[in-house]
Motif scaffolding. Structure first.
Motif, PDB file in Angstrom:
ATOM      1  N   SER A   1      17.993  -2.538   2.958  1.00 26.21           N
ATOM      2  CA  SER A   1      17.254  -1.987   2.364  1.00 26.21           C
ATOM      3  C   SER A   1      15.402  -3.181   2.228  1.00 26.21           C
ATOM      4  N   VAL A   2      14.571  -2.201   1.343  1.00 25.21           N
ATOM      5  CA  VAL A   2      12.859  -2.336   1.577  1.00 25.21           C
ATOM      6  C   VAL A   2      12.914  -2.946   0.065  1.00 25.21           C
ATOM      7  N   VAL A   3      11.851  -3.715  -0.194  1.00 21.55           N
ATOM      8  CA  VAL A   3      11.450  -3.645  -1.365  1.00 21.55           C
ATOM      9  C   VAL A   3       9.410  -3.220  -1.020  1.00 21.55           C
ATOM     10  N   CYS A   4       8.972  -2.669  -1.628  1.00 21.53           N
ATOM     11  CA  CYS A   4       8.138  -2.816  -1.107  1.00 21.53           C
ATOM     12  C   CYS A   4       7.251  -3.031  -2.122  1.00 21.53           C
ATOM     13  N   VAL A   5       6.379  -4.082  -2.594  1.00 20.55           N
ATOM     14  CA  VAL A   5       5.362  -4.800  -3.942  1.00 20.55           C
ATOM     15  C   VAL A   5       4.110  -4.118  -3.639  1.00 20.55           C
ATOM     16  N   GLU A   6       3.315  -3.454  -4.304  1.00 18.37           N
ATOM     17  CA  GLU A   6       2.508  -2.879  -4.428  1.00 18.37           C
ATOM     18  C   GLU A   6       1.697  -2.513  -5.520  1.00 18.37           C
ATOM     19  N   PRO A   7       0.750  -3.722  -6.760  1.00 18.26           N
ATOM     20  CA  PRO A   7       0.409  -2.673  -8.102  1.00 18.26           C
ATOM     21  C   PRO A   7      -0.615  -1.534  -8.548  1.00 18.26           C
ATOM     22  N   GLU A   8      -0.937  -1.097  -7.491  1.00 18.15           N
ATOM     23  CA  GLU A   8      -1.819   0.132  -7.771  1.00 18.15           C
ATOM     24  C   GLU A   8      -0.892   1.094  -8.376  1.00 18.15           C
ATOM     25  N   GLY A   9      -1.512   1.066 -10.019  1.00 19.29           N
ATOM     26  CA  GLY A   9      -0.682   1.944 -10.848  1.00 19.29           C
ATOM     27  C   GLY A   9      -1.170   3.318 -10.395  1.00 19.29           C
TER      28      GLY A   9
ATOM     29  N   GLY B   1       0.435  -1.352  -0.052  1.00 26.48           N
ATOM     30  CA  GLY B   1       0.247   0.173  -0.202  1.00 26.48           C
ATOM     31  C   GLY B   1       0.861   1.274   0.053  1.00 26.48           C
ATOM     32  N   GLN B   2       0.505   2.003   0.816  1.00 21.86           N
ATOM     33  CA  GLN B   2       0.777   3.162   1.353  1.00 21.86           C
ATOM     34  C   GLN B   2       3.222   3.208   1.524  1.00 21.86           C
ATOM     35  N   GLY B   3       3.222   2.132   1.982  1.00 23.84           N
ATOM     36  CA  GLY B   3       4.392   1.476   2.843  1.00 23.84           C
ATOM     37  C   GLY B   3       4.924   2.134   3.614  1.00 23.84           C
ATOM     38  N   ILE B   4       3.298   1.974   4.500  1.00 21.45           N
ATOM     39  CA  ILE B   4       3.760   2.497   6.202  1.00 21.45           C
ATOM     40  C   ILE B   4       4.773   1.642   6.765  1.00 21.45           C
ATOM     41  N   LEU B   5       4.829   0.053   6.477  1.00 19.94           N
ATOM     42  CA  LEU B   5       5.537  -1.154   7.395  1.00 19.94           C
ATOM     43  C   LEU B   5       6.526  -0.714   6.741  1.00 19.94           C
ATOM     44  N   SER B   6       7.040  -0.575   5.238  1.00 20.68           N
ATOM     45  CA  SER B   6       8.138  -0.594   4.493  1.00 20.68           C
ATOM     46  C   SER B   6       9.364   0.669   4.798  1.00 20.68           C
ATOM     47  N   PHE B   7       8.722   1.357   5.385  1.00 14.30           N
ATOM     48  CA  PHE B   7       9.287   3.357   5.479  1.00 14.30           C
ATOM     49  C   PHE B   7       9.253   2.809   7.087  1.00 14.30           C
ATOM     50  N   TYR B   8       9.089   2.136   8.351  1.00 20.22           N
ATOM     51  CA  TYR B   8       9.492   1.737   9.686  1.00 20.22           C
ATOM     52  C   TYR B   8      10.566   0.800   9.520  1.00 20.22           C
ATOM     53  N   LEU B   9      10.573  -0.237   8.615  1.00 24.92           N
ATOM     54  CA  LEU B   9      12.034  -0.679   8.574  1.00 24.92           C
ATOM     55  C   LEU B   9      12.964  -0.296   8.018  1.00 24.92           C
ATOM     56  N   ALA B  10      13.154   0.629   7.308  1.00 24.46           N
ATOM     57  CA  ALA B  10      13.943   1.394   6.846  1.00 24.46           C
ATOM     58  C   ALA B  10      14.796   2.340   7.586  1.00 24.46           C
ATOM     59  N   THR B  11      13.175   3.311   8.697  1.00 25.18           N
ATOM     60  CA  THR B  11      14.177   4.105   9.687  1.00 25.18           C
ATOM     61  C   THR B  11      14.730   3.582  10.661  1.00 25.18           C
ATOM     62  N   HIS B  12      14.039   2.125  10.440  1.00 27.07           N
ATOM     63  CA  HIS B  12      15.194   1.365  12.449  1.00 27.07           C
ATOM     64  C   HIS B  12      16.335   0.330  11.544  1.00 27.07           C
ATOM     65  N   GLY B  13      16.833   0.415  10.234  1.00 25.71           N
ATOM     66  CA  GLY B  13      18.213   0.407  10.295  1.00 25.71           C
ATOM     67  C   GLY B  13      18.298  -0.834   9.337  1.00 25.71           C
ATOM     68  N   ALA B  14      16.944  -1.202   7.889  1.00 28.23           N
ATOM     69  CA  ALA B  14      16.870  -2.257   7.284  1.00 28.23           C
ATOM     70  C   ALA B  14      18.436  -1.410   5.870  1.00 28.23           C
TER      71      ALA B  14
ATOM     72  N   VAL C   1      14.010   2.424   0.291  1.00 30.44           N
ATOM     73  CA  VAL C   1      12.340   1.612   0.249  1.00 30.44           C
ATOM     74  C   VAL C   1      12.905   1.683  -0.852  1.00 30.44           C
ATOM     75  N   HIS C   2      12.519   0.545  -2.041  1.00 32.63           N
ATOM     76  CA  HIS C   2      12.054   0.244  -3.566  1.00 32.63           C
ATOM     77  C   HIS C   2      11.250   0.208  -3.847  1.00 32.63           C
ATOM     78  N   LEU C   3       9.793   0.679  -4.446  1.00 34.77           N
ATOM     79  CA  LEU C   3       8.552   0.582  -4.534  1.00 34.77           C
ATOM     80  C   LEU C   3       8.490  -0.929  -6.112  1.00 34.77           C
ATOM     81  N   ALA C   4       7.912  -2.105  -6.382  1.00 33.48           N
ATOM     82  CA  ALA C   4       7.635  -2.671  -7.216  1.00 33.48           C
ATOM     83  C   ALA C   4       6.702  -2.159  -7.827  1.00 33.48           C
ATOM     84  N   GLN C   5       6.127  -1.652  -8.614  1.00 30.66           N
ATOM     85  CA  GLN C   5       4.763  -1.185  -9.191  1.00 30.66           C
ATOM     86  C   GLN C   5       4.639  -2.476  -9.248  1.00 30.66           C
ATOM     87  N   THR C   6       4.594  -3.705  -9.070  1.00 29.23           N
ATOM     88  CA  THR C   6       3.790  -5.224  -9.875  1.00 29.23           C
ATOM     89  C   THR C   6       3.112  -6.202  -8.860  1.00 29.23           C
TER      90      THR C   6
END
Ligand code: SAM
Length: 246
Positions: free
Chosen positions: A65-73, A50-63, A97-102
């Protein structure tokens, strides 16, 4: 290096500014519950992010790289990927955080593997028709086993997979009524955490842990009284399931 609580504050203030979450402490309570201890997580995958909230939390806390797979156009700034772009700009480690739009089905990680994979309220959306009848239709069952096998293969040894969703069973729809706490849920398009757990264990995951979700507003007290399948059945019927790759 910032402390975990400073990272929490930076993350939560940005999310509250950009999304419909209005309360920093409730947001953090919610995200801490879903993700658990993320200390040491290096490479995350957020399926149906979705909006990547969980992805951004991981990145903010030390990850790293994070891939957010979200197909919304691509959408307007109100669209989920519009908010994703804003959070990416706002947050100090947003560019991790990298968005994979698929779709998850189309997503190709190449050689990349992950030590933490999460899917927040999206497990049933991966394939709704298959989710509905997987207990009675072998093809549907095998389709989801295939998804779980891919998740297993994408995880490093010792990595965790976390899924949250509504269960299939809730008192009100079983009485032909709308669930007043979750009026929009189409219950037949979900499965119980016990069903998902058994399928995940079939592909080799271990150490299943199921929690039942409490009302956010009740804080720690809510978790104490609502982490129970019976209380959940008469309220939100929402779970968090965590498993580990050996
Ligand atoms: C209910 S939303 C959850 C969004 C976010 N994880 C959250 O908890 O707020 C479900 C998400 O799954 C995404 N989705 C639907 N089908 C998908 C698929 N095949 N692969 C990956 N994501 C999918 C939708 O676009 C949507 O953003």
């Amino acid at each position: 290096m910032l402390s975990a609580s400073e990272n929490d504050r930076i993350f939560a203030e940005a999310v509250v500014r950009r999304t419909t979450y209005s309360n920093v402490s409730r947001l953090l309570h919610h995200v801490h519950y879903i993700l658990g201890d993320v200390h040491g997580v290096e490479r995350g995958l957020d399926i149906g992010g979705g909006q990547g909230i969980l992805s951004f939390y991981l990145a903010t806390h030390g990850a790293k790289s994070v891939v957010c797979v979200e197909p919304e156009g691509e959408g307007s700034t109100e669209g989920v990927t519009g908010i994703f772009d804003q959070l990416r700009q706002d947050l100090p480690n947003g560019n991790r955080v990298h968005l994979a739009q698929t779709t998850f089905q189309e997503y190709d990680p190449g050689d990349l593997t992950f030590d933490y994979i999460v899917t927040g309220n999206a497990i049933n959306h991966l394939n709704e028709p298959a989710c509905i009848d997987l207990k009675t239709n072998r093809n549907s069952y095998d389709t989801y086993i295939g998804y779980f096998q891919r998740i297993y293969d994408m995880l490093d040894s010792g990595g965790r997979f976390v899924a949250t969703d509504c269960s299939r069973y809730s008192l009100y729809p079983q009485l032909g009524l709308k669930n007043p706490f979750m009026p929009a849920i189409e219950w037949e398009k979900h499965q119980s955490p016990y069903q998902w757990r058994d399928m995940l264990m079939e592909v080799g995951f271990v150490d299943p842990d199921i929690k039942w979700t409490a009302f956010n507003a009740l804080g720690a007290f809510g978790r104490l009284i609502m982490n129970n399948p019976v209380v959940s059945y008469v309220t939100v019927s929402h779970f968090r399931l965590c498993v580990r790759k050996p």
